[in-house]
Design a protein around this motif. Structure first.
Motif, mmCIF file in Angstrom:
data_model
loop_
_atom_site.group_PDB
_atom_site.id
_atom_site.type_symbol
_atom_site.label_atom_id
_atom_site.label_comp_id
_atom_site.label_asym_id
_atom_site.label_seq_id
_atom_site.Cartn_x
_atom_site.Cartn_y
_atom_site.Cartn_z
ATOM 1 N N VAL A 141 -14.279 98.419 119.373
ATOM 2 C CA VAL A 141 -12.956 98.453 118.749
ATOM 3 C C VAL A 141 -12.947 97.558 117.512
ATOM 4 C CG1 VAL A 141 -10.504 97.876 119.037
ATOM 5 C CG2 VAL A 141 -11.737 99.084 120.862
ATOM 6 N N GLU A 142 -13.522 96.372 117.637
ATOM 7 C CA GLU A 142 -13.578 95.473 116.480
ATOM 8 C C GLU A 142 -14.424 96.083 115.358
ATOM 9 O OE1 GLU A 142 -14.571 90.890 115.113
ATOM 10 O OE2 GLU A 142 -14.522 91.372 117.250
ATOM 11 N N ALA A 143 -15.548 96.705 115.696
ATOM 12 C CA ALA A 143 -16.391 97.358 114.683
ATOM 13 C C ALA A 143 -15.634 98.498 113.998
ATOM 14 C CB ALA A 143 -17.678 97.871 115.319
ATOM 15 N N LEU A 144 -14.839 99.239 114.759
ATOM 16 C CA LEU A 144 -14.012 100.300 114.198
ATOM 17 C C LEU A 144 -13.061 99.735 113.147
ATOM 18 C CD1 LEU A 144 -12.717 103.198 114.243
ATOM 19 C CD2 LEU A 144 -11.362 102.383 116.187
ATOM 20 N N LEU A 145 -12.433 98.629 113.473
ATOM 21 C CA LEU A 145 -11.494 98.012 112.532
ATOM 22 C C LEU A 145 -12.212 97.422 111.314
ATOM 23 C CD1 LEU A 145 -9.080 96.653 115.197
ATOM 24 C CD2 LEU A 145 -8.447 98.170 113.311
ATOM 25 N N GLN A 146 -13.389 96.839 111.514
ATOM 26 C CA GLN A 146 -14.181 96.347 110.381
ATOM 27 C C GLN A 146 -14.525 97.499 109.447
ATOM 28 O OE1 GLN A 146 -14.884 93.410 109.301
ATOM 29 N NE2 GLN A 146 -15.026 91.994 111.002
ATOM 30 N N HIS A 147 -14.951 98.618 110.018
ATOM 31 C CA HIS A 147 -15.303 99.799 109.232
ATOM 32 C C HIS A 147 -14.089 100.291 108.449
ATOM 33 C CE1 HIS A 147 -17.465 103.342 108.019
ATOM 34 N NE2 HIS A 147 -16.709 104.156 108.740
ATOM 35 N N TYR A 148 -12.947 100.357 109.119
ATOM 36 C CA TYR A 148 -11.724 100.797 108.457
ATOM 37 C C TYR A 148 -11.360 99.877 107.284
ATOM 38 C CZ TYR A 148 -6.901 101.027 107.249
ATOM 39 O OH TYR A 148 -5.744 101.063 106.518
ATOM 40 N N GLU A 151 -9.899 91.940 104.233
ATOM 41 C CA GLU A 151 -10.864 91.273 105.115
ATOM 42 C C GLU A 151 -10.242 91.101 106.493
ATOM 43 O OE1 GLU A 151 -12.990 86.885 105.534
ATOM 44 O OE2 GLU A 151 -11.475 87.220 104.006
ATOM 45 N N LEU A 152 -10.949 91.531 107.517
ATOM 46 C CA LEU A 152 -10.513 91.315 108.890
ATOM 47 C C LEU A 152 -10.854 89.878 109.259
ATOM 48 C CD1 LEU A 152 -9.276 92.669 111.406
ATOM 49 C CD2 LEU A 152 -11.604 93.268 112.089
ATOM 50 N N VAL A 153 -9.839 89.027 109.341
ATOM 51 C CA VAL A 153 -10.039 87.600 109.608
ATOM 52 C C VAL A 153 -10.142 87.337 111.103
ATOM 53 C CG1 VAL A 153 -9.030 85.291 109.311
ATOM 54 C CG2 VAL A 153 -8.809 86.996 107.486
ATOM 55 N N THR A 154 -9.226 87.921 111.858
ATOM 56 C CA THR A 154 -9.173 87.746 113.306
ATOM 57 C C THR A 154 -8.980 89.107 113.950
ATOM 58 O OG1 THR A 154 -8.100 85.581 113.061
ATOM 59 C CG2 THR A 154 -7.933 86.620 115.211
ATOM 60 N N CYS A 155 -9.664 89.331 115.058
ATOM 61 C CA CYS A 155 -9.465 90.554 115.836
ATOM 62 C C CYS A 155 -9.572 90.183 117.312
ATOM 63 C CB CYS A 155 -10.496 91.615 115.470
ATOM 64 S SG CYS A 155 -10.256 93.172 116.344
ATOM 65 N N LYS A 156 -8.470 90.262 118.004
ATOM 66 C CA LYS A 156 -8.416 89.977 119.435
ATOM 67 C C LYS A 156 -8.172 91.286 120.172
ATOM 68 C CE LYS A 156 -8.558 85.446 119.113
ATOM 69 N NZ LYS A 156 -9.584 84.641 119.698
ATOM 70 N N VAL A 157 -9.167 91.733 120.925
ATOM 71 C CA VAL A 157 -9.062 93.011 121.629
ATOM 72 C C VAL A 157 -8.723 92.763 123.085
ATOM 73 C CG1 VAL A 157 -10.279 95.120 122.306
ATOM 74 C CG2 VAL A 157 -10.702 94.093 120.049
ATOM 75 N N ARG A 204 -15.568 108.401 121.656
ATOM 76 C CA ARG A 204 -15.468 107.262 120.750
ATOM 77 C C ARG A 204 -14.036 106.745 120.679
ATOM 78 N NH1 ARG A 204 -15.223 108.997 114.572
ATOM 79 N NH2 ARG A 204 -13.846 110.779 114.744
ATOM 80 N N TRP A 205 -13.922 105.549 120.117
ATOM 81 C CA TRP A 205 -12.625 104.926 119.917
ATOM 82 C C TRP A 205 -11.996 105.459 118.635
ATOM 83 C CZ3 TRP A 205 -10.205 102.013 123.441
ATOM 84 C CH2 TRP A 205 -10.968 101.443 124.460
ATOM 85 N N LYS A 206 -10.668 105.652 118.667
ATOM 86 C CA LYS A 206 -9.892 106.009 117.485
ATOM 87 C C LYS A 206 -8.603 105.197 117.498
ATOM 88 C CE LYS A 206 -11.304 110.654 116.241
ATOM 89 N NZ LYS A 206 -10.784 111.955 115.805
#
Length: 148
Positions: free
Chosen positions: A18-25, A82-88, A127-129
């Motif tokens: 999920v975090e990688a998905l958001l980084q990619h986005y 920039e994704l600074v924080t991502c709490k999943v 996959r996650w979306k």
């Protein structure tokens, strides 16, 4: 009851996905590549920002909405997000909340603009979306505060 190691590993892997998905986005938003970004989203996709709710029912509507959001930022010197924080927080095997803190960087060197929100993510078995985003203060990011 003690958690089995494979369950813990699976949860860690899912959160990392999920975090990688958001980084990619974030990279796609920064470059304005909304055609590719649309593949990361489940349609319909909804934005819940303040008192307003907007929904894109298909990729064309998503691309139009995202372009309309990004263009004024670019006009003001926007460089990148920039994704600074991502709490999943996983909600079972197929759903997750991802609380994010995002910094918008500008060409003129001013301090980054910081925003917060929570994405709802869904795993369709492949996959996650991303399903929706709720904009809110950074202090309210799920998992950021100590348990009450």
């Amino acid at each position: 009851m003690k958690k089995e190691p494979e369950i813990i590993m699976s949860a860690h892997k899912s959160a990392a996905e999920v975090e990688a998905l958001l980084q990619h986005y974030m990279g796609l938003f920064s470059s304005g590549d909304f055609e590719t970004a649309a593949t990361l989203y489940h349609m319909p996709f909804s934005w819940v920002i303040g008192p307003a709710i907007a929904t894109a029912f298909n990729a064309a509507e998503f691309i139009k909405k995202m372009t309309a959001m990004r263009d004024p930022l670019v006009a003001c010197g926007f460089l990148r997000s920039e994704l600074v924080t991502c709490k999943v927080r996983l909600l079972g095997q197929n759903a997750a909340l991802a609380g994010v803190e995002v910094a918008r960087h500008y060409a003129d060197g001013r301090n980054p603009e910081i925003t917060g929100g929570t994405y709802i993510a869904h795993h369709d078995g492949t996959r996650w979306k991303l399903v929706s985003i709720i904009g809110h203060p950074i202090a309210e990011i799920v998992g950021l505060k100590a348990p009450e």
